[in-house]
Motif scaffolding. Sequence first.
Motif, mmCIF file in Angstrom:
data_model
loop_
_atom_site.group_PDB
_atom_site.id
_atom_site.type_symbol
_atom_site.label_atom_id
_atom_site.label_comp_id
_atom_site.label_asym_id
_atom_site.label_seq_id
_atom_site.Cartn_x
_atom_site.Cartn_y
_atom_site.Cartn_z
ATOM 1 N N GLY A 72 0.696 -1.164 0.103
ATOM 2 C CA GLY A 72 0.046 0.079 -0.068
ATOM 3 C C GLY A 72 0.767 1.361 -0.080
ATOM 4 O O GLY A 72 0.234 2.456 0.181
ATOM 5 N N GLN A 73 2.014 1.184 -0.119
ATOM 6 C CA GLN A 73 2.997 2.296 0.091
ATOM 7 C C GLN A 73 2.716 3.292 -1.322
ATOM 8 O O GLN A 73 3.095 4.389 -1.092
ATOM 9 N N SER A 74 2.224 2.811 -2.473
ATOM 10 C CA SER A 74 1.866 3.632 -3.425
ATOM 11 C C SER A 74 1.075 4.692 -3.283
ATOM 12 O O SER A 74 0.972 5.484 -3.722
ATOM 13 N N ALA A 75 0.136 4.332 -2.261
ATOM 14 C CA ALA A 75 -0.811 5.285 -1.744
ATOM 15 C C ALA A 75 -0.216 6.536 -1.366
ATOM 16 O O ALA A 75 -0.584 7.750 -1.753
ATOM 17 N N ALA A 114 -6.548 4.304 -2.895
ATOM 18 C CA ALA A 114 -6.150 5.489 -3.383
ATOM 19 C C ALA A 114 -5.843 5.783 -4.966
ATOM 20 O O ALA A 114 -6.061 6.771 -5.505
ATOM 21 N N TYR A 115 -5.651 4.688 -5.743
ATOM 22 C CA TYR A 115 -5.350 4.639 -6.883
ATOM 23 C C TYR A 115 -6.643 4.990 -7.822
ATOM 24 O O TYR A 115 -6.858 5.734 -8.534
ATOM 25 N N ALA A 132 -0.023 11.207 -12.998
ATOM 26 C CA ALA A 132 -1.095 10.456 -13.263
ATOM 27 C C ALA A 132 -1.413 9.430 -12.180
ATOM 28 O O ALA A 132 -0.568 9.023 -11.698
ATOM 29 N N PRO A 133 -2.774 9.074 -12.153
ATOM 30 C CA PRO A 133 -3.102 7.925 -11.417
ATOM 31 C C PRO A 133 -2.118 6.630 -11.565
ATOM 32 O O PRO A 133 -2.087 5.998 -10.511
ATOM 33 N N GLY A 134 -1.689 6.311 -12.852
ATOM 34 C CA GLY A 134 -0.766 5.246 -13.148
ATOM 35 C C GLY A 134 0.331 5.357 -12.348
ATOM 36 O O GLY A 134 0.949 4.208 -11.989
ATOM 37 N N ASP A 135 0.889 6.396 -11.841
ATOM 38 C CA ASP A 135 2.171 6.500 -10.949
ATOM 39 C C ASP A 135 1.931 6.069 -9.760
ATOM 40 O O ASP A 135 2.800 5.788 -9.187
ATOM 41 N N GLY A 159 -0.508 3.078 -9.208
ATOM 42 C CA GLY A 159 -1.018 1.815 -9.413
ATOM 43 C C GLY A 159 -0.484 0.710 -8.589
ATOM 44 O O GLY A 159 0.540 0.981 -8.193
ATOM 45 N N PHE A 160 -1.106 -0.207 -8.800
ATOM 46 C CA PHE A 160 -0.780 -1.697 -8.190
ATOM 47 C C PHE A 160 0.529 -2.000 -8.148
ATOM 48 O O PHE A 160 1.165 -2.477 -7.491
ATOM 49 N N ASP A 161 0.554 -1.791 -9.749
ATOM 50 C CA ASP A 161 2.151 -2.435 -10.087
ATOM 51 C C ASP A 161 3.318 -1.785 -9.365
ATOM 52 O O ASP A 161 4.312 -2.205 -9.296
#
Lengths: 258, 292, 321
Positions: C63-66, C127-128, C239-242, C244-246
């Motif tokens: 979840g750190q992408s959030a 968050a994504y 952008a939201p892709g930044d 993302g889950f990946d």
Amino acid sequence: MTAALELRDVAQHFGQLKAVDGVSFSVAAGARHAVIGPNGAGKSTLFALIAGTRAATAGAVMLDGEDVSGVPEHRRATLGIVRTFQHSSLFLASTVLENVLLAAQRHAGLSWSMLRPLSRRAALLDGAHDLLQRVGLDERHGARAGALSHGERRQLEVAVALACRPRVLLLDEPAAGMSPAETARFSRLVTELPAEVTVLLVEHDLDVVFGLADTVTVLHLGRHLLTGSPTEVQASSEVQTAYLGAVDSSELFPEAPT
Amino acid sequence: MLSWLDGNLVSMVDGVAYGLLLFTLAVGLSLVFGMMDVLNLAHGTLYLAGAYVAYALSDGSWLGLLVALLVGIGVGVAGGGLLAALTQPLAARGHLDQALLTLGIAFIAADVLVAVFGAQVLPTAPPDGLTGRTSMLGHSYPVYRLAFIGIAGALALLVYALFERSSIGALVRATVADRDMVRATGVDTRKVLFGVFAFGAALATVGGVLGAPILAPGPGVDETVLVLSLVVVVVGGLGSVPGALLGALLIGQVQTLGVAVLPTYAPFLLFGAMLVVLAWRPDGLVSLVRRG
Amino acid sequence: MSPVLVRAVVRRLVGAAVLVVLLALPWLVNAYAISTVSRILVFAALAISVNLLTGVTGLPTLGQSAYFGVGAYTGAIVSTTLSDVGPVQLVLAAGAGALAAAVTGPVAMRARGVAFLMITLAIGEIAYVAAGRLDAVTYGTDGYSGVPAVVPLPGIAPLVIDGLVYYYVLAVFLLLYGLVALLLRSPFGLALRGIRDNEDRLRAVGYPTTAFALAAYCIAGALAGAAGSMWTSAQRFVAPGDLGFDVAALALLAVIIGGLGSMWGASVGAALVVLTRDYLGGYVAGHGLLLLGVLFVVVVYAMPRGLSGVRRPRRTSEVRA
């Protein structure tokens, strides 16, 4: 004088099973107090209730006259009720020194410190080395706790507990699995503890119990049977019946070497 | 109040359909996790595989649907068995490695599915008898969704009965509650795990076959349903079938009624639901797992 | 010299050599390569954040992408509305990351182990989705553009050239790396490793362990937020892709490749993951996911201890006496 620790009708029920059933006794300040009893007497559960690992179903645990029944485990530890575990419970991936430091830094009020390296905190390190010296583990300070022998782990348990600066030290079968030499060293360690540290221990090795304790409490089937001096306990027929249902006192303490 | 209800009736019925769809996914995820702490991050892929099976095989006839269902079950059992077999050897290494392995498999499968079916969403038609719309309390509503609610509802009841009433269900519940105890009685818990893994996976692919006309297959759907079913499992309580059902119905409403009422804040509603439920009941709505 | 001392000297030398190469890089490679290295550094900062939770404290996170995203958007908003000074954006982004972690952390704190992974995955995904929906704040799926060139310190001209932006990113990365390295050697760092090692015992010793874990979560959130701000400065677009889950999965993979608990391992892991995706990905065009999946499977089966564990048993001691 108030007792260091007092139990008032403490109980722990697991459904129908009454592991601890209304136990009351008090532990005088500075006492070397042992709790004995046959298997299933509720000794370990009682320890968990005193340390706060489990919440009592009923009754009160008093520390220096203050009710700590509602206080969570970690707060009780900072108040001075510190326990060791029957089955060694250490930080196995950390070094021996780090095990002691974890306890010492908490009780030195440094555990939230984030920037100054531990290696530069000389007082803390010296204190930890001193403790390890006392339990006879200092030369092993760099070893991982997981690499220690069984007896060494028991020694480390005691060092970790002492690093918490206990007022009441709860020792859960500390001598289990120790060699005679280790047991002797351990007994000396407890004898040499400062008088203001109150010690409550659960122990199967009755040589250790009667060598160390000035007061003995006997539990039986979760109930309090008797509290008295070692001589009174050894003389009690009630205790003999509880242990074996037998009158023959030679069978009373089967684990004691003859 | 009545007019509000009337205005949002479609969303609420949608929510029931969505909830039941999530239930078919969440059951397997929850039980496998509850029994062996294996977090199967490829679970969403199973739904997607089922949905693609429906797309490829359904030709508008009842027979097509039946064939799709049977193939879907086969794919699910095979996929579940494969996942169980691949994660088993890692059990000693730790549950994080198992979860990461399933994540890797999910990525690989997602890529393969895109290579086979393309990168666009593929609308899948229900059988001819269930197309079109009908009137529901004065609102026009797709017939298939009502049929789906009926079928998936029956499926949910069947699963519920199986786990709460049968002896196999009792064994699974006991394994969730205290696996060492069950192992000590001489039951091979690994066999039980294989069975539950395969069953849960088949349920997910069946969910995909039946759900394709509602949530059509396409890239990213696996991730969406995985996350939603994870939330369902967290909210419902790990390892519990009734919990999964309650959680799924709740999250279904959050995702449909919530979106209808507060469109911008829909993602936060999902988190809010998790927050509220966990603050109220830390182990989820229905908890079987004993905390040590 | 004792082996321990030799190892310490070797580590210093390697560290100095890596630093020299990093400093000389803009003169050695082209602009595209240098922007790739900038991305690697941002990603390494994120990996260090994941490592603090997963490797050090024992809380596996997806979840750190959030918080990375919160930091990236905060950086973008601050740059367009408040200040184009990098450190201002950095501090505010780190603060926003910490705040977001403080709000969401208590939910994740209910769980440990794989269940924690499950909840953080949901937080990251939410968050994504939120980034794509909150048009008023994030400009939705179009992305947040128009971020001005970053000013490293007040009074200095904005950095337009890739090479100079790279130096800014490198400076921030080294600062963060140093701070976390200090943290890990501190009493607090030892307490976090105690949580991973034996949380029950740590509680019995007197620690409110959940409070410590939550503090670690917030610090990791701040780190991820700071990494997000670095990203915005380097890319000048979010952008939201930044988030993302990946991104979360790759960051966790970098930590696993590097070996749980090792900061340099996490950084090298980040470099490997980004290089694999960017360069190798070019050969198998359109199959980045496949590559990623295979990487996961290979790492799990073949490298249970990661890079830092290949050479010697996992190092657990940071304290020397």
